[in-house]
Design a protein around this motif. Sequence first.
Motif, PDB file in Angstrom:
ATOM      1  N   PRO A 209     -13.508  -5.676  18.329  1.00 44.43           N
ATOM      2  CA  PRO A 209     -12.751  -6.930  18.515  1.00 44.43           C
ATOM      3  C   PRO A 209     -12.690  -7.775  17.253  1.00 44.43           C
ATOM      4  CG  PRO A 209     -14.217  -6.548  20.378  1.00 44.43           C
ATOM      5  CD  PRO A 209     -14.582  -5.538  19.337  1.00 44.43           C
ATOM      6  N   HIS A 210     -13.758  -7.760  16.457  1.00 48.88           N
ATOM      7  CA  HIS A 210     -13.770  -8.593  15.253  1.00 48.88           C
ATOM      8  C   HIS A 210     -13.099  -7.904  14.064  1.00 48.88           C
ATOM      9  CE1 HIS A 210     -17.603  -6.296  15.256  1.00 48.88           C
ATOM     10  NE2 HIS A 210     -17.326  -6.124  13.978  1.00 48.88           N
ATOM     11  N   ALA A 211     -12.929  -6.587  14.116  1.00 49.58           N
ATOM     12  CA  ALA A 211     -12.299  -5.863  13.006  1.00 49.58           C
ATOM     13  C   ALA A 211     -11.547  -4.651  13.548  1.00 49.58           C
ATOM     14  CB  ALA A 211     -13.346  -5.429  11.982  1.00 49.58           C
ATOM     15  N   PRO A 212     -10.420  -4.881  14.239  1.00 55.46           N
ATOM     16  CA  PRO A 212      -9.665  -3.767  14.814  1.00 55.46           C
ATOM     17  C   PRO A 212      -8.902  -2.978  13.758  1.00 55.46           C
ATOM     18  CG  PRO A 212      -8.485  -5.820  15.148  1.00 55.46           C
ATOM     19  CD  PRO A 212      -9.813  -6.186  14.529  1.00 55.46           C
ATOM     20  N   TRP A 213      -8.548  -1.756  14.110  1.00 55.26           N
ATOM     21  CA  TRP A 213      -7.679  -0.942  13.258  1.00 55.26           C
ATOM     22  C   TRP A 213      -6.222  -1.172  13.652  1.00 55.26           C
ATOM     23  CZ3 TRP A 213      -8.634   1.515   8.904  1.00 55.26           C
ATOM     24  CH2 TRP A 213      -9.953   1.911   8.618  1.00 55.26           C
ATOM     25  N   TYR A 214      -5.360  -1.284  12.650  1.00 58.01           N
ATOM     26  CA  TYR A 214      -3.921  -1.351  12.865  1.00 58.01           C
ATOM     27  C   TYR A 214      -3.293  -0.118  12.227  1.00 58.01           C
ATOM     28  CZ  TYR A 214      -4.981  -6.219  13.937  1.00 58.01           C
ATOM     29  OH  TYR A 214      -5.508  -7.365  14.474  1.00 58.01           O
ATOM     30  N   VAL A 215      -2.465   0.578  13.003  1.00 62.19           N
ATOM     31  CA  VAL A 215      -1.864   1.832  12.545  1.00 62.19           C
ATOM     32  C   VAL A 215      -0.399   1.616  12.206  1.00 62.19           C
ATOM     33  CG1 VAL A 215      -1.328   4.228  13.164  1.00 62.19           C
ATOM     34  CG2 VAL A 215      -3.468   3.176  13.960  1.00 62.19           C
ATOM     35  N   ALA A 216       0.003   2.119  11.045  1.00 57.66           N
ATOM     36  CA  ALA A 216       1.403   2.032  10.620  1.00 57.66           C
ATOM     37  C   ALA A 216       1.937   3.438  10.384  1.00 57.66           C
ATOM     38  CB  ALA A 216       1.531   1.215   9.337  1.00 57.66           C
ATOM     39  N   ARG A 217       3.059   3.763  11.015  1.00 55.29           N
ATOM     40  CA  ARG A 217       3.735   5.042  10.754  1.00 55.29           C
ATOM     41  C   ARG A 217       4.490   4.918   9.441  1.00 55.29           C
ATOM     42  NH1 ARG A 217       4.096   4.513  16.459  1.00 55.29           N
ATOM     43  NH2 ARG A 217       5.677   2.912  16.116  1.00 55.29           N
ATOM     44  N   THR A 218       4.308   5.891   8.552  1.00 50.71           N
ATOM     45  CA  THR A 218       4.834   5.743   7.200  1.00 50.71           C
ATOM     46  C   THR A 218       5.781   6.856   6.763  1.00 50.71           C
ATOM     47  OG1 THR A 218       2.910   6.868   6.220  1.00 50.71           O
ATOM     48  CG2 THR A 218       2.780   4.460   6.487  1.00 50.71           C
ATOM     49  N   ASP A 219       6.320   7.618   7.699  1.00 56.67           N
ATOM     50  CA  ASP A 219       7.307   8.619   7.290  1.00 56.67           C
ATOM     51  C   ASP A 219       8.492   7.943   6.594  1.00 56.67           C
ATOM     52  OD1 ASP A 219       5.679  10.500   8.408  1.00 56.67           O
ATOM     53  OD2 ASP A 219       7.225  11.436   9.644  1.00 56.67           O
ATOM     54  N   ASP A 220       8.867   6.758   7.080  1.00 52.61           N
ATOM     55  CA  ASP A 220       9.856   5.929   6.402  1.00 52.61           C
ATOM     56  C   ASP A 220       9.071   4.901   5.593  1.00 52.61           C
ATOM     57  OD1 ASP A 220      11.745   4.086   5.572  1.00 52.61           O
ATOM     58  OD2 ASP A 220      12.883   4.151   7.447  1.00 52.61           O
ATOM     59  N   LYS A 221       8.888   5.175   4.307  1.00 50.05           N
ATOM     60  CA  LYS A 221       8.038   4.333   3.468  1.00 50.05           C
ATOM     61  C   LYS A 221       8.520   2.891   3.422  1.00 50.05           C
ATOM     62  CE  LYS A 221       6.496   7.878   0.160  1.00 50.05           C
ATOM     63  NZ  LYS A 221       6.513   8.243  -1.280  1.00 50.05           N
ATOM     64  N   ARG A 222       9.816   2.719   3.294  1.00 53.54           N
ATOM     65  CA  ARG A 222      10.343   1.363   3.142  1.00 53.54           C
ATOM     66  C   ARG A 222      10.100   0.534   4.392  1.00 53.54           C
ATOM     67  NH1 ARG A 222      15.920   3.829   0.647  1.00 53.54           N
ATOM     68  NH2 ARG A 222      15.126   4.247  -1.462  1.00 53.54           N
ATOM     69  N   ARG A 223      10.385   1.118   5.523  1.00 53.61           N
ATOM     70  CA  ARG A 223      10.197   0.404   6.778  1.00 53.61           C
ATOM     71  C   ARG A 223       8.704   0.082   6.990  1.00 53.61           C
ATOM     72  NH1 ARG A 223      14.064   0.253  10.564  1.00 53.61           N
ATOM     73  NH2 ARG A 223      15.070   2.112   9.698  1.00 53.61           N
ATOM     74  N   ALA A 224       7.850   1.034   6.624  1.00 56.19           N
ATOM     75  CA  ALA A 224       6.408   0.827   6.795  1.00 56.19           C
ATOM     76  C   ALA A 224       5.904  -0.312   5.926  1.00 56.19           C
ATOM     77  CB  ALA A 224       5.664   2.115   6.458  1.00 56.19           C
ATOM     78  N   ARG A 225       6.345  -0.365   4.673  1.00 55.80           N
ATOM     79  CA  ARG A 225       5.892  -1.428   3.776  1.00 55.80           C
ATOM     80  C   ARG A 225       6.264  -2.799   4.320  1.00 55.80           C
ATOM     81  NH1 ARG A 225       8.285   1.628  -1.556  1.00 55.80           N
ATOM     82  NH2 ARG A 225       6.758   3.333  -1.591  1.00 55.80           N
ATOM     83  N   LEU A 226       7.493  -2.922   4.789  1.00 57.92           N
ATOM     84  CA  LEU A 226       7.933  -4.205   5.335  1.00 57.92           C
ATOM     85  C   LEU A 226       7.120  -4.584   6.565  1.00 57.92           C
ATOM     86  CD1 LEU A 226      11.829  -3.829   5.052  1.00 57.92           C
ATOM     87  CD2 LEU A 226      10.271  -4.954   3.443  1.00 57.92           C
ATOM     88  N   ASN A 227       6.900  -3.613   7.453  1.00 55.77           N
ATOM     89  CA  ASN A 227       6.137  -3.886   8.673  1.00 55.77           C
ATOM     90  C   ASN A 227       4.712  -4.326   8.365  1.00 55.77           C
ATOM     91  OD1 ASN A 227       8.200  -3.350  10.529  1.00 55.77           O
ATOM     92  ND2 ASN A 227       7.753  -1.163  10.564  1.00 55.77           N
ATOM     93  N   ILE A 228       4.093  -3.696   7.376  1.00 56.66           N
ATOM     94  CA  ILE A 228       2.720  -4.036   7.026  1.00 56.66           C
ATOM     95  C   ILE A 228       2.655  -5.430   6.409  1.00 56.66           C
ATOM     96  CG2 ILE A 228       0.801  -3.461   5.488  1.00 56.66           C
ATOM     97  CD1 ILE A 228       1.613  -0.478   5.928  1.00 56.66           C
ATOM     98  N   ILE A 229       3.560  -5.730   5.494  1.00 56.46           N
ATOM     99  CA  ILE A 229       3.557  -7.060   4.881  1.00 56.46           C
ATOM    100  C   ILE A 229       3.783  -8.136   5.932  1.00 56.46           C
ATOM    101  CG2 ILE A 229       4.725  -8.589   3.251  1.00 56.46           C
ATOM    102  CD1 ILE A 229       5.340  -6.114   1.547  1.00 56.46           C
ATOM    103  N   ARG A 230       4.731  -7.880   6.824  1.00 59.76           N
ATOM    104  CA  ARG A 230       5.006  -8.851   7.878  1.00 59.76           C
ATOM    105  C   ARG A 230       3.774  -9.050   8.764  1.00 59.76           C
ATOM    106  NH1 ARG A 230       7.889 -12.961   8.064  1.00 59.76           N
ATOM    107  NH2 ARG A 230       5.825 -13.770   8.557  1.00 59.76           N
ATOM    108  N   HIS A 231       3.061  -7.966   9.028  1.00 65.34           N
ATOM    109  CA  HIS A 231       1.858  -8.044   9.857  1.00 65.34           C
ATOM    110  C   HIS A 231       0.777  -8.864   9.172  1.00 65.34           C
ATOM    111  CE1 HIS A 231      -1.709  -6.647  12.119  1.00 65.34           C
ATOM    112  NE2 HIS A 231      -0.853  -6.497  13.123  1.00 65.34           N
ATOM    113  N   ILE A 232       0.579  -8.647   7.875  1.00 69.77           N
ATOM    114  CA  ILE A 232      -0.403  -9.439   7.125  1.00 69.77           C
ATOM    115  C   ILE A 232      -0.045 -10.922   7.185  1.00 69.77           C
ATOM    116  CG2 ILE A 232      -1.298  -9.935   4.812  1.00 69.77           C
ATOM    117  CD1 ILE A 232      -1.021  -6.909   4.223  1.00 69.77           C
ATOM    118  N   LEU A 233       1.231 -11.243   6.997  1.00 70.36           N
ATOM    119  CA  LEU A 233       1.672 -12.641   7.045  1.00 70.36           C
ATOM    120  C   LEU A 233       1.436 -13.252   8.423  1.00 70.36           C
ATOM    121  CD1 LEU A 233       4.991 -12.240   5.035  1.00 70.36           C
ATOM    122  CD2 LEU A 233       2.957 -13.489   4.278  1.00 70.36           C
ATOM    123  N   ASP A 234       1.560 -12.430   9.454  1.00 75.96           N
ATOM    124  CA  ASP A 234       1.323 -12.920  10.819  1.00 75.96           C
ATOM    125  C   ASP A 234      -0.161 -13.113  11.104  1.00 75.96           C
ATOM    126  OD1 ASP A 234       4.033 -12.908  11.340  1.00 75.96           O
ATOM    127  OD2 ASP A 234       4.022 -10.960  12.352  1.00 75.96           O
TER     128      ASP A 234
END
Length: 271
Positions: A209-234
């Motif tokens: 609960p204090h340090a969960p794992w977040y999984v990002a699918r990265t076959d589409d590198k560009r989409r993955a990078r955007l999703n990860i950055i957006r997640h960090i900002l959130d």
Amino acid sequence: MKPGKRDDGSSAEPERMKRKQYEAELEKLHVELVKLQMWVVEKKLKVCVVFEGRDTAGKGGTIKAITERVSPRVFRVAALPAPTDREKSQMYFQRYMQHLPAAGEVVIFDRSWYNRAGVERVMGFTSEAKVRRFLRTAPLVEAAIVQSGIILLKYWLEVSDEEQTQRLKDRATDGRKLWKLSPMDLKSYGRWYDYSRARDDMFAATDSPHAPWYVARTDDKRRARLNIIRHILDKVPYEELPREKFRLPKRQKRGDYVEPDFPYKFIREQY
């Protein structure tokens, strides 16, 4: 949800993002990352972002996308080399703890203490007893990290076996990527399911609960990078700080200054 499945249980992937769309979206996110940076410095936040994943999953490209428009004095990347003999004699977590963020810093780990649960385990660089001890200890260490006031985010980048194969072939034929191809990559390639089992054990033991794992699918590198950055900002609360109105001062007059007659060594202009 298994790393290879989508939220709706399907395995279908959307059309890969075009470069023009990617660059437009990335520019917007870069603006937000700068706002986050200013907030982190102002409020003296401590943020630690851990990136793990299979070889070729896109960790380096994602980190570059995050850091290319922010200050390296605030966003620091920790990509540790193989441990020295002295470091091997230390408590396992010791060499990583010294890189954790101080107030006003974001530290990004390009691979981390989870080397023990992944490459060290699969490639036989450590004993199974040490792996089991690590899996028991990691949640306790991460609890201490979070209790110290550090915002800890852990990301696993998941690439399909087909995409990994293609990316390794690209590395072997593209002179710009040869440095990314190592004998270890080829050995790891043949142990796909050993890595899958190691990943599953790691998730089961260290997704807390204090340090969960977040999984990002990265076959589409560009989409993955955007999703990860957006997640960090959130995940890192921030606000846009007010700024003083920007106004350039007047330049001083030349006065008695004269350009020196000095044989400057200008580079040859070839383009």
